[in-house]
Design an enzyme around this catalytic site. Sequence first.
Site, PDB file in Angstrom:
ATOM      1  CG  ASP A  15     -28.586 -83.233  66.050  1.00  0.00           C
ATOM      2  OD1 ASP A  15     -29.809 -83.273  66.307  1.00  0.00           O
ATOM      3  OD2 ASP A  15     -28.088 -83.858  65.093  1.00  0.00           O
TER       4      ASP A  15
ATOM      5  CG  HIS B 295     -28.795 -88.178  71.829  1.00  0.00           C
ATOM      6  ND1 HIS B 295     -27.925 -88.860  71.015  1.00  0.00           N
ATOM      7  CD2 HIS B 295     -29.632 -87.511  71.005  1.00  0.00           C
ATOM      8  CE1 HIS B 295     -28.221 -88.643  69.758  1.00  0.00           C
ATOM      9  NE2 HIS B 295     -29.254 -87.804  69.707  1.00  0.00           N
TER      10      HIS B 295
END
Length: 480
Positions: A379, A97
Amino acid sequence: MLFRNRFVLLLALAALLAFVSLSLQFFHLIPVLATKNGVTSKNRKRIMPDPATEPPVMDPVYEALLYCNIPGVAERSMEGHAPHHFKLVSVHVFIRHGDRYPLYAIPKTKRPEIDCTLVANRKPYHSKLEAFVNHMSKGPGASFESPLHSLPLYSSHQLCEMGELTQTGVVQHLQNGQLLRDIYLKKHKLLPSDWAAEQLHLETTGKSRTLQSGLALLYGFLPDFDWKKVYFRHQPSALFCSGNCYCPLRNQYLEKEQRRQYLLRLNNRQLERTYEEMARIVDIPTKQLRAANPIDSLLCLFCHNVSFPCTKNGCITMDHFKVIKTHQIEDERERQEKKLYLGYALLGAHPILNQTVSRMQQTAEGKKEGLFTLYSAHDVTLAPILSALGLTGARFPRFAARLVFELWQDREKPREHSVRILYDGVDITFYTSFCQDHHRRSPKPMCPLENLVRFIKKDMFVALGGGSTSYYEACHKEGF
């Protein structure tokens, strides 16, 4: 007269040198580096340390700027590059994101005043931002898998909520989408102009920031797309492991990895003194400050050029930030050296990599579904995939990072297919553990799909040791 002739000759020579220099730059024979905040566009794309162009010593501020991924710096991308007799047949994109508001607040400090509404004339700009907002306002009736249909399609809070996607995050992925559109649609015609819903495969976790990042990239890739053709599937796990999430051995690796992180932090006296100073400034116990993960808030402030918090006891400073960021980088380095994380990564990434390679095999067999696949993730999704692929030197995923798998067909030998893997626009195919020796063993210019298939189906388990031959067997192996 002689002096005048010499002067004219010197002017002509200078003009010739200037013309040659500009020509070389135009044809990219020598690099032209745009600079912003002291970071060149070439450096911003580095995924592996390069002693020729990077700071001679590790610089936490430089690394933080790379992590922020501030829009506006032009980047060259290697996506879509292949010998002329190869045809692009499918693309699989994993994204982190975009820029977000912190997940944690530093206790007893004022929340960062960052506006999460999307305003076309506010930096960072993007030519499609206003059109994106208008298109999102037409999409509440879109058919998404539950619980995605209950999430907002774009940010709208004047004071961001915790973890909310910012305008910077939206612009980052509009840029990603536009870049991929120029390469995959305009140049390679991956999708026909009348593309069908089944030619897209879209997945996201249940966070608004991942859904909105996916939508921003999709809008940059397919402007004004038909909502009836778009269906986002929900992934409950950040590992995108679908029905294969139960893996006891993976959890054991994770516990040992977390223990390693704890011991590294415990042995860093400078880090502990820094936490103690910061705790004194905000007037809370050190343990409470540490639990609040202050680097998350500080990185947000840093990326948005907002001052660090102050109290009557003093201010949190850039020196505090540097110490914590330096520890993060050292932790990342030790993580790769100790190999505990590799075991976690191999088991954590296997389900989604296995799904990806299965889709590639189906495309290679002639199926026209899922020609463009998008996983909008975190992540903690991308990091295990990078490690599992053997990319131990790759930087930790920045905001709006993209990891792309391309499948190519050899027009001269239509039954043969090859893969390329790119991380933030850099071709890393020949850094991977399954293709790093390809050039020494084969005259073929591209990495064969069979290499990736063999790696996913067999070599990942060999790397784990213990003689396992399947994911289930590896996950349930007793002992560590």
